[in-house]
Scaffold this active site. Structure first.
Site, PDB file in Angstrom:
ATOM      1  N   LYS A 189       0.851  -1.194   0.000  1.00 30.41           N
ATOM      2  CA  LYS A 189       0.000   0.000   0.000  1.00 30.41           C
ATOM      3  C   LYS A 189       0.885   1.241   0.000  1.00 30.41           C
ATOM      4  CE  LYS A 189      -3.846   1.879   2.779  1.00 30.41           C
ATOM      5  NZ  LYS A 189      -4.716   1.617   3.950  1.00 30.41           N
ATOM      6  N   SER A 216      -9.622   1.296   3.069  1.00 31.37           N
ATOM      7  CA  SER A 216      -8.813   2.120   2.192  1.00 31.37           C
ATOM      8  C   SER A 216      -7.733   1.336   1.439  1.00 31.37           C
ATOM      9  CB  SER A 216      -8.138   3.227   2.999  1.00 31.37           C
ATOM     10  OG  SER A 216      -7.245   2.671   3.952  1.00 31.37           O
ATOM     11  N   SER A 254      -9.481  -1.147   7.264  1.00 36.68           N
ATOM     12  CA  SER A 254      -8.959  -0.982   5.900  1.00 36.68           C
ATOM     13  C   SER A 254      -8.193  -2.160   5.320  1.00 36.68           C
ATOM     14  CB  SER A 254      -8.074   0.253   5.821  1.00 36.68           C
ATOM     15  OG  SER A 254      -8.892   1.380   5.705  1.00 36.68           O
TER      16      SER A 254
HETATM   17  N1  GLN Z   1     -13.133   3.299   6.604  1.00 33.79           N
HETATM   18  C1  GLN Z   1     -12.499   3.800   7.792  1.00 33.79           C
HETATM   19  C2  GLN Z   1     -12.215   5.262   7.625  1.00 33.79           C
HETATM   20  O1  GLN Z   1     -12.566   5.793   6.640  1.00 33.79           O
HETATM   21  C3  GLN Z   1     -11.267   3.006   8.103  1.00 33.79           C
HETATM   22  C4  GLN Z   1     -10.091   3.405   7.304  1.00 33.79           C
HETATM   23  C5  GLN Z   1      -8.836   2.655   7.664  1.00 33.79           C
HETATM   24  O2  GLN Z   1      -8.869   1.609   8.331  1.00 33.79           O
HETATM   25  N2  GLN Z   1      -7.704   3.205   7.275  1.00 33.79           N
HETATM   26  O3  GLN Z   1     -11.643   5.885   8.456  1.00 33.79           O
END
Ligand code: GLN
Length: 486
Positions: free
Chosen positions: A78, A153, A177
């Site tokens: 990532k 994400s 994420s």
């Molecule tokens: N969907 C969650 C957010 O938008 C988690 C994102 C993540 O785990 N980086 O914050």
């Protein structure tokens, strides 16, 4: 033979026997990227020449009998993890051309284990989002249906693994994420215990919640990756100095004697009936493997979304203050004063969701509101943590769905941040409590979209997650099923 479709452990076996070389394997994966990347859109950076050079090197190392545990395996990560060899953009215009001055500890560990870094994968800007639609550069697609989101994400990390564009990847998980895109794309994904894996060189989103973890084609591969990335790092003060077990060992046993908790609050209103059905079938498989199912309660589940969406933006507003046009990346040069430069740099450099989080977080931390918001949220966070401690007194693992629905169409929730926040309800609590969680492919919807099962365990009990996940995987019959790309 399509070597790109091999699991990591199967590729290692063939490298060991000399049946394939790392160069052959890497060429096969690069050819796969050539044929599907225009659809999948997972890579923000790809360095073919470097990958092939590393593969040649790996073959030499192996021929001398000096192969590390991932020698010659092409991986991708990532784009939130710092690398000196390629840009680290975090999916943001703010860091569009940023080259980090050092490698993240996990990047160093993967390199020391002998793996090959193919490239950097698309993600929601600064890891804020649940669909990867907040990426400034590319929108990764769900390999099972390119009209659907890959999740977020770490959408690129899940899509690339599901599409066989790398053998395994790393993501980061602040509120789901890793697990959420893994579930939506039909890969395995693990968020380790907070402190198990170094965060050094992981660009910070919400520092008390962030954790790095693997996305893989099967559970054995997840154990292999965990063996390499886990462990204490003096460069990360929150990493914990506790011995790392050999996670492969945990795959040996059945589930006799294991108690698996089913939290009634996770099967409530809003859960798609197909997800409910597939996950319940998975529970029966766990029972067949010897586990005993017990009902547990996590009574503060209903507060997770509110608590997370205060704590995470509050920490993000503080962490993202460093992107001011002076120290990193993008600077808007049209301004004629310092304050003006800060303003226009941040206005142009950040996307809407990141700005929304900074506004919410700054407000929640501002004087006069701190007690009402951040402090209150931190207190409820403790209650959520205590829910888990009580539940784990009665069971070894907790199972549930990962996401309330299968993947949705691109654009469907893009204008509705609240709907996206709510869809995170089942994954946020593991980060708030600091416990490990995992997504394992469990089945498919009628439309052929993958559905994962979430497993959660007490702090540092990743071994139990892997053991149960491996048993589920043997029965669910999902591994080896591939999306019909190209
Ligand atoms: N969907 C969650 C957010 O938008 C988690 C994102 C993540 O785990 N980086 O914050």
């Amino acid at each position: 033979m399509e070597y790109f479709s091999l699991t990591l452990h199967e590729a290692l076996r063939r490298l060991d026997t000399g049946e394939i070389s790392s160069v052959t394997l890497t060429e096969s994966v690069l050819a796969r990227i050539d044929s599907v990347e225009s659809t999948v859109q997972a890579y923000l950076a790809l360095d073919r020449e470097r990958a092939l050079r590393q593969a040649e090197q790996a073959d030499i190392v192996r021929s001398k009998g000096q192969a590390g545990p991932l020698c010659g395996i092409p991986l991708a990560i990532k784009d939130v993890l710092c690398t000196t060899a390629m840009p680290t953009t975090c999916g943001s215009r703010m860091l569009e051309h940023f080259i980090a001055p050092y490698d993240a500890t996990v990047v160093t560990r993967l390199a020391q284990a002998g793996s090959i870094l193919l490239g950097k994968l698309a993600m929601d800007e600064f890891a804020m989002g649940s669909t990867s639609e907040n990426c400034a550069f590319k929108l990764p697609r769900n390999p099972w249906n390119p009209n659907c989101v890959a999740g977020g994400s770490s959408g690129g990390s899940a899509a690339a693994v599901a599409a066989d564009e790398c053998l395994a990847s790393l993501g980061s998980d602040t509120g789901g994420s890793i697990r959420q895109p893994a579930s939506l794309c039909g890969t395995v994904g693990m968020k380790p215990t907070y402190g198990r894996v170094s965060r050094y060189g992981l660009v910070a989103f919400a520092s008390s919640l962030d954790q790095v973890g693997p996305l893989t084609k099967d559970v054995r591969d997840c154990a292999l990756m965990m063996n390499v990335i886990s462990g204490h790092d003096p460069l990360d003060s929150t990493s914990i100095d506790q011995p790392v077990p050999d996670y492969l060992e945990s795959l040996r046993d059945g589930l006799k004697g294991m108690k698996i908790g089913i939290p009634r609050e996770y099967f409530g209103h809003g859960l798609d009936p197909e997800v409910d059905k597939v996950v319940r079938q998975g529970m029966v498989m766990l029972e067949e493997a010897g586990a005993e199912l017990v009902e547990v309660s996590l009574p503060h589940t209903g507060y997770c979304v509110a608590v997370y969406y205060l704590i995470a933006p509050a920490e993000a507003s503080s962490n993202l203050a460093r992107f001011d046009g002076v120290r990193y990346g993008f600077r808007d040069r049209s301004a004629d004063s310092l304050i003006g430069m800060y303003n226009t740099t941040r206005s142009r450099g950040f996307g809407d969701e990141v700005k929304r989080r900074i506004l919410i977080g700054t407000y929640a931390l501002s004087s006069g509101y701190y007690d009402a918001f951040y402090k209150k949220a931190s207190q409820v966070r403790t209650l959520i943590k205590e829910d888990f401690a009580r539940a784990f007194a009665a069971c070894d693992l907790i199972v549930s769905p990962v996401v309330p629905t299968p993947a949705w169409k691109i654009g469907d929730k893009a204008d509705d941040p609240l709907a996206l926040y709510l869809s995170d309800i089942l994954t946020l609590s593991a980060n708030l409590a600091g416990i490990p969680g995992m997504s394992v492919p469990c089945g498919f919807s009628r439309e052929g979209l993958p559905i994962g099962m979430q497993l959660q365990a007490a702090h540092f009990n990743e071994a139990a997650l892997l053991r149960a996940a491996h048993n589920l995987e043997q029965r669910a019959g999902v591994v080896g099923k591939k999306p019909a790309l190209v």
